[in-house]
Design an enzyme around this catalytic site. Structure first.
Site, short mmCIF file in Angstrom:
data_model
loop_
_atom_site.label_atom_id
_atom_site.label_comp_id
_atom_site.label_asym_id
_atom_site.label_seq_id
_atom_site.Cartn_x
_atom_site.Cartn_y
_atom_site.Cartn_z
N ASP A 1 144.06 -32.57 -89.69
CA ASP A 1 144.30 -33.89 -90.29
C ASP A 1 145.61 -34.51 -89.66
OD1 ASP A 1 141.86 -34.35 -91.52
OD2 ASP A 1 142.38 -33.35 -93.17
N GLU B 1 142.52 -27.97 -101.13
CA GLU B 1 142.86 -28.90 -100.12
C GLU B 1 143.23 -30.10 -100.93
OE1 GLU B 1 142.60 -32.23 -97.04
OE2 GLU B 1 140.93 -31.59 -98.32
N ASP C 1 137.27 -28.59 -99.80
CA ASP C 1 137.71 -29.92 -99.28
C ASP C 1 137.56 -30.90 -100.23
OD1 ASP C 1 137.80 -31.48 -96.73
OD2 ASP C 1 135.89 -32.44 -97.52
C1 GLC Z 1 139.39 -33.37 -96.02
C2 GLC Z 1 139.36 -32.93 -94.45
C3 GLC Z 1 139.45 -34.35 -93.54
C4 GLC Z 1 138.10 -35.02 -94.06
C5 GLC Z 1 137.97 -35.27 -95.61
C6 GLC Z 1 136.52 -35.74 -95.94
O1 GLC Z 1 140.36 -34.09 -96.29
O2 GLC Z 1 140.47 -32.25 -94.13
O3 GLC Z 1 139.35 -34.27 -92.50
O4 GLC Z 1 138.16 -36.30 -93.49
O5 GLC Z 1 138.33 -34.23 -96.17
O6 GLC Z 1 135.77 -34.71 -95.91
C1 GLC Z 2 144.01 -38.39 -97.70
C2 GLC Z 2 143.17 -37.38 -98.77
C3 GLC Z 2 143.20 -36.10 -97.87
C4 GLC Z 2 142.46 -36.09 -96.60
C5 GLC Z 2 143.09 -37.24 -95.93
C6 GLC Z 2 142.38 -37.32 -94.66
O1 GLC Z 2 145.14 -38.17 -97.72
O2 GLC Z 2 144.04 -37.28 -99.77
O3 GLC Z 2 142.17 -35.21 -98.97
O4 GLC Z 2 142.50 -35.07 -96.02
O5 GLC Z 2 143.24 -38.33 -96.58
O6 GLC Z 2 142.95 -38.10 -93.69
#
Ligand code: GLC
Ligand code: GLC
Length: 647
Positions: free
Chosen positions: A393, A328, A286
């Site tokens: 997301d 991710e 993550d």
């Molecule tokens: C990742 C997850 C997102 C979360 C963020 C912080 O981007 O997909 O849902 O808000 O990380 O953990």
């Molecule tokens: C941003 C981050 C991504 C996360 C997202 C959550 O795009 O780069 O990691 O999942 O925010 O909204």
């Protein structure tokens, strides 16, 4: 710098100075062999990160001890799985692979009930299941579980640790690989490290980034991107109790871990291996782009973030080699690519393709999609994409502005258009999405909504417009077809296989109402499933179309280990690619992103070099003279007839 030979010497010194936990003769031999193989490189990488710490060697000792204890805790069945995967290291490239991502509570209620959903998953062909974070987290807002208070405890609303192990075993027996989140950029402010830090423990404060000086915080804010600008400006949160600022890239209650401290690396490695020992086969890294921070940089995608991930990956190779990493990184495509490799992440989300499929659907033009994938689709044959259309997301428009510029597209204007289009503010748009995190200073915005809502099915059903329903169904089928065939693990997001609409009930929950990502996190009921499986409405059509394509995928190896070549169609609405397997087996996919009929010279089939060409989806033979005709949003999966008969 540490040389390989010095890394090797360091290993032997470590082994001479610590007592390993008790291991059987056989296990000890395996463990030592893996250390010999991997530790010198690990030591080199760790030296790059932590070599200037006076107690570097002590950290190495501690790390080896941590690895050994986790190896001794690893169950026999998992060690067996390790051997199987070592013998077939690119198992995840098989045409059999089909993923689904679900929230335990929304999909099933709890972990025990999730076990009863295994037959449903199997009917669809799912063999990779990503469970959204299920760890102990703060009550109220926990960013959907992405604020972890204890990596070893299950959120009591979902069950307990035993239930999780039982589920992991049941999934393994059913041939389904479990994927869990490794939320390692931050913990919640309720994690015991954080509560000790708030209580003033300086060692625990060193687990996070604390600053006394507001000026310093503001210096960092000058170069860091704001991720949740509608929650809070800047990347820091003031903690009155200790009169200090703490780094919080995401929400105020998600505290970024300080990886410049080697003790954090060892502690989190221990947590990671605990998760591996539950019996998962994939860990989703993550927010991995944010894990290394340096003054006067964007603090995203820094070279040492890659070194750090390589270190974690090596620890897995030593203790739990069947577990792979999924990246991710929702960032610029050139940066996404840098996390992908045998030494870092074997799997990666494909956010570029995801965003550009939606882009092509809005514009009906495929030039940006084709040019971008030509540049960025190819990755190492040791790795694979995780292709997706929607996830839990928002959609961020992370394409390469230079590629767009070459095609005469202004990136910023185009993103504004896409946001307008998908939030339904653009005249004539079929989409019913919701804006997410509009940034008042930059005008940036992202979009949320379910597959059915964004592709026009929801509005067509609301207005009872049969023609629009037909078009929307074909749009959904088009996106699913590419996801299933272009190369990689297709990952279905819960409910999208059932054509679920947006769920606006989050607006009534005080902890969710400010986070519009909840609009695409619906509860899935048994009747939703029954309707899609045996009903006759649009939802059933979505499910049946998907199921048909999944079974074709799983019956034809060309969807698995093969190279992808993006083709020029010289037709603005058409997108085409070939899949070419090592044994010469080939597939040609042609997609029409317009609602109108389009034609393409049949000579495009020359790439198949076959006398008879058949569309796998309709089983019709293609006339290879003249033109091939595609109706609005049509898809063709063309293959030589001989190969199809073999399959
Ligand atoms: C990742 C997850 C997102 C979360 C963020 C912080 O981007 O997909 O849902 O808000 O990380 O953990
Ligand atoms: C941003 C981050 C991504 C996360 C997202 C959550 O795009 O780069 O990691 O999942 O925010 O909204």
């Amino acid at each position: 710098m540490l040389t390989f030979a010095q890394g090797h010497k360091a290993l032997h010194q470590v082994l001479n100075t610590i007592e390993l936990p008790k291991l059987s003769k056989k296990d000890e031999a395996i463990f030592l062999k893996r250390l010999e193989q991997h530790f010198p490189k690990l030591a080199q990488n760790l030296y790059e990160l932590y070599g200037d710490h006076y107690d570097f060697f002590l950290h190495l000792q501690q790390l080896v001890f941590t690895l050994a204890s986790n190896f001794s805790n690893r169950k026999l069945a998992l060690k067996k799985r390790d051997n199987e995967r070592l013998a077939d290291p690119t198992w995840y490239r098989s045409e059999q692979m089909l993923g689904m991502a679900v929230y335990v509570d929304l999909f099933a209620g709890d972990l025990k009930k999730l076990k009863t959903k295994i037959p449903y998953l199997q009917q669809l062909g799912v063999n990779y299941l990503h469970l959204m974070p299920l760890y102990l987290c703060p009550e109220g807002d926990s960013d959907g579980g992405y604020a972890v208070s204890d990596y070893r405890k299950v959120d009591p609303r979902l069950g307990n640790e035993k239930d999780l192990i039982a589920l992991a075993n049941a999934l393994r027996e059913a041939g389904i690989s479990l994927v869990l989140d490794f939320v390692f950029n931050h913990t919640s402010n309720e994690h015991q490290w954080a509560t000790a830090a708030i209580a003033g423990d300086p060692q625990m404060q060193d687990f996070y980034y604390f600053f006394e000086n507001q000026h310093e915080v503001e210096e960092y804010n000058q170069t860091c991107r704001e991720i949740f600008p509608s929650v809070r400006r800047g990347s820091f949160t003031y903690i009155p109790k200790v009169k200090k600022w703490v780094w919080t890239t995401f929400n105020n209650f998600q505290w970024d871990l300080n990886y410049s401290n080697p003790a954090v690396f060892t502690a989190i490695t221990d947590e990671m291996l605990f998760l591996a020992n539950i019996g998962c086969e994939g860990l989703r890294l993550d927010a991995l782009a944010f894990v290394w921070k340096e003054k006067w940089t964007s603090c995203e995608n820094l070279p040492k973030a890659h070194t750090l991930i390589e270190c974690f990956s090596t620890c897995l190779k030593i203790v739990a080699p069947s577990v792979v990493f999924k990246s991710e990184a929702i960032v610029h495509p050139d940066e996404v690519a840098k996390y992908i490799g045998k030494e870092q992440c074997q799997l990666s989300y494909n956010p570029l393709q995801m965003a550009l499929l939606w882009e092509s659907l809005a514009t009906r033009e495929t030039k940006l999609l084709s040019a971008s994938l030509k540049k960025s689709f190819e990755i190492s044959q040791d790795c694979t994409w995780v292709n997706y259309i929607r996830c839990h997301d928002d959609i961020g428009w992370t394409f390469d502005d230079d590629v767009a510029q070459n095609l005469g597209i202004d990136g910023q204007d185009h993103r504004r258009f896409l946001n307008q289009f998908y939030t339904g503010r653009f005249e004539g748009s079929f989409a019913q999405g919701v804006p997410f995190q509009e940034n008042p200073s930059t005008g940036d915005c992202r979009v949320c909504g379910s597959l059915a809502a964004l592709s026009g099915l929801e509005s067509a059903v609301e207005s009872n417009n049969k023609i629009e329903m037909g078009l929307a169904l074909k749009r959904i089928r088009l996106l699913n077809s590419i996801n299933l065939s272009i190369g990689g693990i297709p990952l279905i997001y819960q409910g999208d296989e059932l054509g679920m609409f947006n769920d606006h009930s989050y607006l009534e929950d005080p902890y969710k109402k400010d986070d519009s990502r909840w609009v695409n996190r619906p509860q899935i009921t048994d009747s939703d499933i029954a309707e899609a499986q045996s009903g006759s409405g649009v939802q059933a059509q979505v499910y049946q179309d998907l199921k048909q394509m999944v079974s074709i995928r799983q019956a034809n190896p060309v969807f698995g280990q093969a190279r992808t070549q993006i083709l020029d169609t010289y037709r603005s609405n058409l997108f085409a690619y070939a899949r070419i397997a090592n044994n010469g087996d080939k597939l040609l996919a042609i997609c029409n992103f317009s609602e109108h009929q389009r034609r393409i010279p049949a000579s495009i089939c020359d790439i198949l070099a076959a006398e008879k060409v058949v569309d796998l989806l309709t089983e019709k033979q293609i006339n290879q003279y003249g033109d091939i005709e595609l109706k609005g949003y049509d898809v063709l999966w063309l293959k030589t007839e001989e190969n199809q008969l073999k399959a």
